[in-house]
Structures are given as C-alpha cells and as structure tokens.
Design a protein around this motif. Structure first.
Motif, PDB file in Angstrom:
ATOM      1  N   LEU A  18       5.102  -0.118  10.412  1.00  0.00           N
ATOM      2  CA  LEU A  18       4.376   0.259   9.200  1.00  0.00           C
ATOM      3  C   LEU A  18       5.046   1.402   8.451  1.00  0.00           C
ATOM      4  CD1 LEU A  18       2.072   0.055   7.210  1.00  0.00           C
ATOM      5  CD2 LEU A  18       0.615   1.323   8.812  1.00  0.00           C
ATOM      6  N   PRO A  19       5.412   2.525   9.108  1.00  0.00           N
ATOM      7  CA  PRO A  19       6.088   3.595   8.363  1.00  0.00           C
ATOM      8  C   PRO A  19       7.365   3.114   7.685  1.00  0.00           C
ATOM      9  CG  PRO A  19       5.295   4.429  10.449  1.00  0.00           C
ATOM     10  CD  PRO A  19       5.122   2.939  10.487  1.00  0.00           C
ATOM     11  N   GLY A  20       8.127   2.256   8.373  1.00  0.00           N
ATOM     12  CA  GLY A  20       9.353   1.718   7.783  1.00  0.00           C
ATOM     13  C   GLY A  20       9.054   0.836   6.585  1.00  0.00           C
ATOM     14  N   TRP A  21       7.973   0.079   6.653  1.00  0.00           N
ATOM     15  CA  TRP A  21       7.578  -0.780   5.533  1.00  0.00           C
ATOM     16  C   TRP A  21       7.147   0.047   4.326  1.00  0.00           C
ATOM     17  CZ3 TRP A  21       2.709  -1.697   3.172  1.00  0.00           C
ATOM     18  CH2 TRP A  21       2.660  -2.807   2.335  1.00  0.00           C
ATOM     19  N   LEU A  22       6.456   1.160   4.598  1.00  0.00           N
ATOM     20  CA  LEU A  22       6.026   2.029   3.506  1.00  0.00           C
ATOM     21  C   LEU A  22       7.226   2.575   2.741  1.00  0.00           C
ATOM     22  CD1 LEU A  22       3.250   4.112   5.318  1.00  0.00           C
ATOM     23  CD2 LEU A  22       2.884   2.307   3.620  1.00  0.00           C
ATOM     24  N   GLU A  23       8.293   2.927   3.457  1.00  0.00           N
ATOM     25  CA  GLU A  23       9.461   3.533   2.840  1.00  0.00           C
ATOM     26  C   GLU A  23      10.494   2.499   2.402  1.00  0.00           C
ATOM     27  OE1 GLU A  23      10.988   6.376   5.590  1.00  0.00           O
ATOM     28  OE2 GLU A  23       9.199   7.658   5.500  1.00  0.00           O
ATOM     29  N   GLY A  24      10.243   1.230   2.696  1.00  0.00           N
ATOM     30  CA  GLY A  24      11.182   0.170   2.329  1.00  0.00           C
ATOM     31  C   GLY A  24      10.614  -0.772   1.289  1.00  0.00           C
ATOM     32  N   PRO A  25      10.117  -1.943   1.723  1.00  0.00           N
ATOM     33  CA  PRO A  25       9.621  -2.937   0.772  1.00  0.00           C
ATOM     34  C   PRO A  25       8.509  -2.432  -0.150  1.00  0.00           C
ATOM     35  CG  PRO A  25       9.939  -3.937   2.915  1.00  0.00           C
ATOM     36  CD  PRO A  25      10.143  -2.468   3.105  1.00  0.00           C
ATOM     37  N   LEU A  26       7.583  -1.644   0.374  1.00  0.00           N
ATOM     38  CA  LEU A  26       6.500  -1.168  -0.485  1.00  0.00           C
ATOM     39  C   LEU A  26       7.034  -0.248  -1.577  1.00  0.00           C
ATOM     40  CD1 LEU A  26       3.541  -0.912  -1.252  1.00  0.00           C
ATOM     41  CD2 LEU A  26       3.349   0.974   0.370  1.00  0.00           C
ATOM     42  N   GLN A  27       7.911   0.687  -1.197  1.00  0.00           N
ATOM     43  CA  GLN A  27       8.443   1.643  -2.162  1.00  0.00           C
ATOM     44  C   GLN A  27       9.308   0.943  -3.219  1.00  0.00           C
ATOM     45  OE1 GLN A  27      10.670   4.926  -0.414  1.00  0.00           O
ATOM     46  NE2 GLN A  27       9.351   6.342  -1.513  1.00  0.00           N
ATOM     47  N   ALA A  28       9.937  -0.157  -2.837  1.00  0.00           N
ATOM     48  CA  ALA A  28      10.737  -0.918  -3.799  1.00  0.00           C
ATOM     49  C   ALA A  28       9.840  -1.585  -4.843  1.00  0.00           C
ATOM     50  CB  ALA A  28      11.580  -1.967  -3.073  1.00  0.00           C
ATOM     51  N   PHE A  29       8.679  -2.051  -4.387  1.00  0.00           N
ATOM     52  CA  PHE A  29       7.757  -2.706  -5.317  1.00  0.00           C
ATOM     53  C   PHE A  29       6.964  -1.698  -6.133  1.00  0.00           C
ATOM     54  CE2 PHE A  29       3.304  -4.156  -5.933  1.00  0.00           C
ATOM     55  CZ  PHE A  29       3.538  -5.101  -6.936  1.00  0.00           C
ATOM     56  N   PHE A  30       6.520  -0.619  -5.487  1.00  0.00           N
ATOM     57  CA  PHE A  30       5.661   0.376  -6.129  1.00  0.00           C
ATOM     58  C   PHE A  30       6.303   1.748  -5.917  1.00  0.00           C
ATOM     59  CE2 PHE A  30       1.904   3.129  -6.517  1.00  0.00           C
ATOM     60  CZ  PHE A  30       1.263   2.567  -7.611  1.00  0.00           C
ATOM     61  N   PRO A  31       7.267   2.133  -6.740  1.00  0.00           N
ATOM     62  CA  PRO A  31       8.000   3.387  -6.519  1.00  0.00           C
ATOM     63  C   PRO A  31       7.088   4.618  -6.484  1.00  0.00           C
ATOM     64  CG  PRO A  31       9.122   2.020  -8.131  1.00  0.00           C
ATOM     65  CD  PRO A  31       7.774   1.398  -7.908  1.00  0.00           C
ATOM     66  N   TYR A  32       7.298   5.450  -5.462  1.00  0.00           N
ATOM     67  CA  TYR A  32       6.510   6.675  -5.296  1.00  0.00           C
ATOM     68  C   TYR A  32       7.323   7.662  -4.477  1.00  0.00           C
ATOM     69  CZ  TYR A  32       5.747   5.115  -0.512  1.00  0.00           C
ATOM     70  OH  TYR A  32       5.953   4.716   0.784  1.00  0.00           O
ATOM     71  N   LYS A  33       6.856   8.907  -4.421  1.00  0.00           N
ATOM     72  CA  LYS A  33       7.531   9.943  -3.630  1.00  0.00           C
ATOM     73  C   LYS A  33       6.893  10.084  -2.256  1.00  0.00           C
ATOM     74  CE  LYS A  33       8.444  14.941  -3.508  1.00  0.00           C
ATOM     75  NZ  LYS A  33       8.181  16.241  -4.178  1.00  0.00           N
ATOM     76  N   GLY A  34       5.578  10.102  -2.183  1.00  0.00           N
ATOM     77  CA  GLY A  34       4.883  10.262  -0.915  1.00  0.00           C
ATOM     78  C   GLY A  34       3.572   9.498  -0.919  1.00  0.00           C
ATOM     79  N   VAL A  35       3.114   9.104   0.266  1.00  0.00           N
ATOM     80  CA  VAL A  35       1.851   8.371   0.371  1.00  0.00           C
ATOM     81  C   VAL A  35       1.073   8.880   1.579  1.00  0.00           C
ATOM     82  CG1 VAL A  35       2.886   6.527   1.760  1.00  0.00           C
ATOM     83  CG2 VAL A  35       0.772   6.070   0.502  1.00  0.00           C
ATOM     84  N   VAL A  36      -0.251   8.918   1.434  1.00  0.00           N
ATOM     85  CA  VAL A  36      -1.150   9.244   2.540  1.00  0.00           C
ATOM     86  C   VAL A  36      -2.142   8.105   2.693  1.00  0.00           C
ATOM     87  CG1 VAL A  36      -2.964  10.776   3.388  1.00  0.00           C
ATOM     88  CG2 VAL A  36      -0.959  11.734   2.248  1.00  0.00           C
ATOM     89  N   LEU A  37      -2.233   7.561   3.888  1.00  0.00           N
ATOM     90  CA  LEU A  37      -3.213   6.528   4.200  1.00  0.00           C
ATOM     91  C   LEU A  37      -4.291   7.177   5.056  1.00  0.00           C
ATOM     92  CD1 LEU A  37      -0.445   5.043   3.677  1.00  0.00           C
ATOM     93  CD2 LEU A  37      -1.301   3.216   5.146  1.00  0.00           C
ATOM     94  N   GLY A  38      -5.525   7.012   4.668  1.00  0.00           N
ATOM     95  CA  GLY A  38      -6.610   7.615   5.428  1.00  0.00           C
ATOM     96  C   GLY A  38      -7.732   6.634   5.700  1.00  0.00           C
ATOM     97  N   HIS A  39      -8.350   6.778   6.854  1.00  0.00           N
ATOM     98  CA  HIS A  39      -9.553   5.998   7.180  1.00  0.00           C
ATOM     99  C   HIS A  39     -10.639   6.988   7.550  1.00  0.00           C
ATOM    100  CE1 HIS A  39     -12.396   3.565   9.552  1.00  0.00           C
ATOM    101  NE2 HIS A  39     -12.005   2.586   8.780  1.00  0.00           N
ATOM    102  N   GLY A  40     -11.831   6.797   6.987  1.00  0.00           N
ATOM    103  CA  GLY A  40     -12.897   7.750   7.273  1.00  0.00           C
ATOM    104  C   GLY A  40     -14.263   7.198   6.967  1.00  0.00           C
ATOM    105  N   GLU A  41     -15.266   8.058   7.156  1.00  0.00           N
ATOM    106  CA  GLU A  41     -16.646   7.658   6.914  1.00  0.00           C
ATOM    107  C   GLU A  41     -17.363   8.748   6.140  1.00  0.00           C
ATOM    108  OE1 GLU A  41     -18.218   6.983  10.777  1.00  0.00           O
ATOM    109  OE2 GLU A  41     -18.002   9.045  11.455  1.00  0.00           O
ATOM    110  N   LEU A  42     -18.307   8.324   5.311  1.00  0.00           N
ATOM    111  CA  LEU A  42     -19.067   9.249   4.471  1.00  0.00           C
ATOM    112  C   LEU A  42     -20.478   9.381   5.023  1.00  0.00           C
ATOM    113  CD1 LEU A  42     -19.068  10.933   1.815  1.00  0.00           C
ATOM    114  CD2 LEU A  42     -19.919   8.883   0.661  1.00  0.00           C
ATOM    115  N   VAL A  43     -20.861  10.617   5.318  1.00  0.00           N
ATOM    116  CA  VAL A  43     -22.200  10.892   5.848  1.00  0.00           C
ATOM    117  C   VAL A  43     -22.804  12.049   5.070  1.00  0.00           C
ATOM    118  CG1 VAL A  43     -23.571  11.528   7.862  1.00  0.00           C
ATOM    119  CG2 VAL A  43     -21.521  10.108   8.148  1.00  0.00           C
TER     120      VAL A  43
END
Length: 237
Positions: A18-43
C-alpha cells in the motif's frame, strides 16, 4: 486514462504494498506531495482516530496530529461528515467551512493546496478519511471527480491494510519469543514491519525519522537474536 487504469489494477498484483502504491500509481494519477489516511469514529462530537497511515509528510507535521479531538476544530472534516462530498482548500482563497486552525496548519507546515474525501459508515458513525496535501494547481472539478473515483478504492485498500496489520499484531503477541520485553514503540515498529511496510513507510506512519526506525530495528534484531528483517518475519509468523 492509462494512469487511472494502472492505479486501480496495481493493487491486484501479488505482493501488493500500500505505501508503495500511494507513492507510485496513485501519485501518477492524482499528483500530490503528501497524504494521510485515517480511520476513526465520532462520539458526541469528538473524533477518535484509531488507525493512521501517511506518506510524503515530514515527522514534525505527523507528530502534531491529535489522535482525539473535537470535530469542530477541523471545519473541513466537519463539513465532510455532514455532506460526504470531496473538497479542496486553496489557502489563498479558502472555502467558508475551513477553520482558522486548518489554515494555520496548512501555512505552518507548507501543505499548500489540500484536498480530502473518504467513506463514511453512517450506522457505525465511523469511516475512513483521506487528506492530500500539495495537490497540483490549478484546482478544478477534475480533482473532486478524481476523489470520488478514488474513495472506494482507497477505503478497501486501507481496511485491508488495517486487517493485515492487526493480524500481524495478534501473531506477534501470540509468539513464544521475547516480544513482551520490547518497548511499546518497538512493538509498533515490528507490527508494521511484519505487515510488509518499508522503513520509510513505518517512519512516516509513526511520525519519526527513518534513522530512528533503523536504530530501533538494530536493537530489536540484537534482542531477538536475528540477522535482519527476513529472519524476524520468519520468527514471528
């Protein structure tokens, strides 16, 4: 179109990283400098981040991200919870829902243009959220449409990554080797390593330097009497 096809078919490959995909194919399609993926819950208006993965960000930015905070602190995230639509923030001309805290954060850490989207489980009041920084200008409706395409793919990949990491954690905790003698930080590093993450990805996720990860791993290898990553993985799986 070719970049998009590469981005969505690459995860089907054997040994997907996944980290390699974020910096490879994904970045080629959607150019960006940095990304944060988060999972959480709202209470009760408070958001608790249970899992996080980052790529392309400096350690000082990641270290200041609170794992529990009032949703109202981040206006764009609050807007996203209410509307479940992708958005972008140009700090020079921010949308009305962007909070002063977010604008200051963008300027302090030179995040530049920011774009975000995710997938929300309304019944569980939980979800995955993806924030991209340094998105290339000019910002346009294309970015919003691209985020709509990316959201379900990122959601599936991130949830699979979380499941694999937790499976690795259970394997580690159940191991008969002296894993219990490691520090909490060392255990975090080992879990991510066994989950298939590179030193760089581990450093970005934990908000520490890559040198710190290498030094910690050297101590772990010595403590567990293994010669490197491969032997450690074999020992714990």
């Amino acid at each position: 179109m070719q970049a998009w096809l590469s981005a969505v078919t690459d995860p089907q490959a054997t040994g997907f990283d996944l980290p390699g995909w974020l910096e490879g194919p994904l970045q080629a399609f959607f150019p960006y400098k940095g990304v944060v993926l988060g999972h959480g819950e709202l209470v009760a208006g408070q958001l608790k981040v249970t899992h996080m993965l980052a790529s392309g960000h400096e350690a000082d930015y990641l270290q200041q991200i609170a794992k529990t905070f009032e949703l109202s602190q981040r206006g764009s995230l609050q807007w996203w919870f209410a509307n479940r639509q992708p958005f972008f923030i140009d700090p020079k001309n921010p949308p009305p829902y962007a909070s002063a805290f977010e604008i200051e954060e963008i300027e302090t850490f030179a995040l530049r243009n920011v774009a975000g989207h995710g997938v929300l489980n309304v019944k569980a009041n939980a979800g995955t959220y993806f924030g991209f920084a340094g998105v290339k200008t000019p910002l346009s409706p294309w970015h919003l449409e691209a985020l709509r395409l990316l959201a379900p793919v990122l959601n599936d990949l991130f949830l699979s990554h979380i499941a694999q990491t937790e499976k690795s954690a259970m394997s580690i905790e159940g191991s008969s080797v002296a894993i219990g003698e490691l520090t909490p930080r060392e255990k975090d590093i080992v879990r991510h390593l066994v989950g298939g993450m590179s030193n760089k990805a581990i450093a970005q996720t934990l908000g520490i330097s890559e040198k710190t990860v290498r030094n910690q791993l050297a101590g772990i290898y010595a403590h567990l009497a293994v010669r490197g990553r491969s032997e450690l993985i074999v020992l714990l799986k």
